[in-house]
Scaffold this motif. Structure first.
Motif, PDB file in Angstrom:
ATOM      1  N   UNK A  71      53.328  44.189  53.193  1.00  0.00           N
ATOM      2  CA  UNK A  71      53.258  43.928  51.665  1.00  0.00           C
ATOM      3  C   UNK A  71      52.588  42.587  51.021  1.00  0.00           C
ATOM      4  N   UNK A  72      53.087  41.733  52.383  1.00  0.00           N
ATOM      5  CA  UNK A  72      52.264  40.333  51.810  1.00  0.00           C
ATOM      6  C   UNK A  72      51.013  40.444  51.933  1.00  0.00           C
ATOM      7  N   UNK A  73      50.206  40.531  52.654  1.00  0.00           N
ATOM      8  CA  UNK A  73      49.205  41.348  52.725  1.00  0.00           C
ATOM      9  C   UNK A  73      48.697  41.478  51.682  1.00  0.00           C
ATOM     10  N   UNK A  74      49.013  42.905  51.435  1.00  0.00           N
ATOM     11  CA  UNK A  74      48.286  44.172  49.802  1.00  0.00           C
ATOM     12  C   UNK A  74      48.719  42.702  47.990  1.00  0.00           C
ATOM     13  N   UNK A  75      49.814  41.686  48.145  1.00  0.00           N
ATOM     14  CA  UNK A  75      49.603  41.495  47.452  1.00  0.00           C
ATOM     15  C   UNK A  75      49.107  39.941  46.980  1.00  0.00           C
ATOM     16  N   UNK A  76      48.469  39.559  48.216  1.00  0.00           N
ATOM     17  CA  UNK A  76      47.695  38.305  48.616  1.00  0.00           C
ATOM     18  C   UNK A  76      46.195  38.875  48.359  1.00  0.00           C
ATOM     19  N   UNK A  77      46.190  40.522  48.653  1.00  0.00           N
ATOM     20  CA  UNK A  77      44.434  41.241  48.354  1.00  0.00           C
ATOM     21  C   UNK A  77      43.922  41.378  46.886  1.00  0.00           C
ATOM     22  N   UNK A  78      45.754  41.686  46.958  1.00  0.00           N
ATOM     23  CA  UNK A  78      45.588  42.182  44.832  1.00  0.00           C
ATOM     24  C   UNK A  78      45.219  40.727  43.614  1.00  0.00           C
ATOM     25  N   UNK A  79      46.241  39.749  44.856  1.00  0.00           N
ATOM     26  CA  UNK A  79      45.939  38.503  43.920  1.00  0.00           C
ATOM     27  C   UNK A  79      44.447  37.609  43.824  1.00  0.00           C
ATOM     28  N   UNK A  80      43.880  38.800  45.278  1.00  0.00           N
ATOM     29  CA  UNK A  80      42.470  37.610  44.929  1.00  0.00           C
ATOM     30  C   UNK A  80      41.494  38.753  43.956  1.00  0.00           C
ATOM     31  N   UNK A  81      41.966  39.717  44.595  1.00  0.00           N
ATOM     32  CA  UNK A  81      40.899  40.630  43.358  1.00  0.00           C
ATOM     33  C   UNK A  81      41.253  40.340  41.983  1.00  0.00           C
ATOM     34  N   UNK A  82      42.343  40.149  41.616  1.00  0.00           N
ATOM     35  CA  UNK A  82      42.730  39.905  40.170  1.00  0.00           C
ATOM     36  C   UNK A  82      41.939  38.460  39.918  1.00  0.00           C
ATOM     37  N   UNK A  83      42.276  37.632  40.709  1.00  0.00           N
ATOM     38  CA  UNK A  83      40.991  36.457  41.135  1.00  0.00           C
ATOM     39  C   UNK A  83      40.222  36.596  40.932  1.00  0.00           C
ATOM     40  N   UNK A  84      39.363  37.363  41.346  1.00  0.00           N
ATOM     41  CA  UNK A  84      37.894  37.501  41.100  1.00  0.00           C
ATOM     42  C   UNK A  84      37.598  38.344  39.830  1.00  0.00           C
ATOM     43  N   UNK A  85      38.844  39.336  39.616  1.00  0.00           N
ATOM     44  CA  UNK A  85      38.225  39.747  37.981  1.00  0.00           C
ATOM     45  C   UNK A  85      38.040  38.812  36.874  1.00  0.00           C
TER      46      UNK A  85
END
Length: 153
Positions: free
Chosen positions: A90-104
């Motif tokens: 879950x943490x890994x998914x949350x971090x990836x989503x945060x990174x994707x959101x940041x890139x977006x």
């Protein structure tokens, strides 16, 4: 592997000894027997075997003659590791989503910036066009005034 944890002792059972003893009343994971340790059924439904398969990637099958139990110690470790694994995923998914959101967000910002630059260029072109039209009109008026003065003379 000889390990002590409180009142539970886990011993490595030799292959020779394994041939001579009844294996069904041992923990399938650590090989401890039921002496002073509570054993839980391993194949009571598919949930526990599915957790083991998902957590440690080992498929356990109910084969005749093999242990059908798991001790409380191993069950607790399995639960802890399973929870750890779920939390980690879950943490890994949350971090990836945060990174994707940041890139977006950065991409959206770049697109917005590019659009504003384009709009500024269009406004400049419109202003230049308006200035050209205004100059043309002024020149036309001057030319008309000059012609009318020449015509009067």
């Amino acid at each position: 592997m000889s390990e002590s944890s409180g009142d539970i002792t886990t011993r490595k059972i030799s292959v020779k000894k394994l041939k001579e003893i009844d294996l069904t009343n041992y923990c399938r994971i650590c090989k401890c027997n039921g002496n002073g340790v509570k054993l839980r059924p391993l194949f009571n439904g598919r949930r526990l075997t599915r957790i083991i398969a998902n957590t440690v990637h080992i498929e356990i099958k109910d084969l005749p003659g093999l242990p059908r139990f798991v001790c409380e110690k191993c069950l607790d470790l399995l639960k802890t590791f399973s929870i750890f694994q779920v939390d980690f995923r879950r943490s890994e998914e949350d971090f990836k989503m945060a990174l994707d959101a940041r890139e977006n967000f950065h991409m959206d910002s770049l697109i917005e910036f590019a659009n504003s630059v384009e709009m500024e260029k269009e406004m400049e072109n419109d202003q230049k066009s308006a200035a050209l039209v205004t100059n043309f009109i002024k020149k036309t008026k001057k030319t008309k005034k000059s012609k009318s003065k020449l015509d009067r003379n």
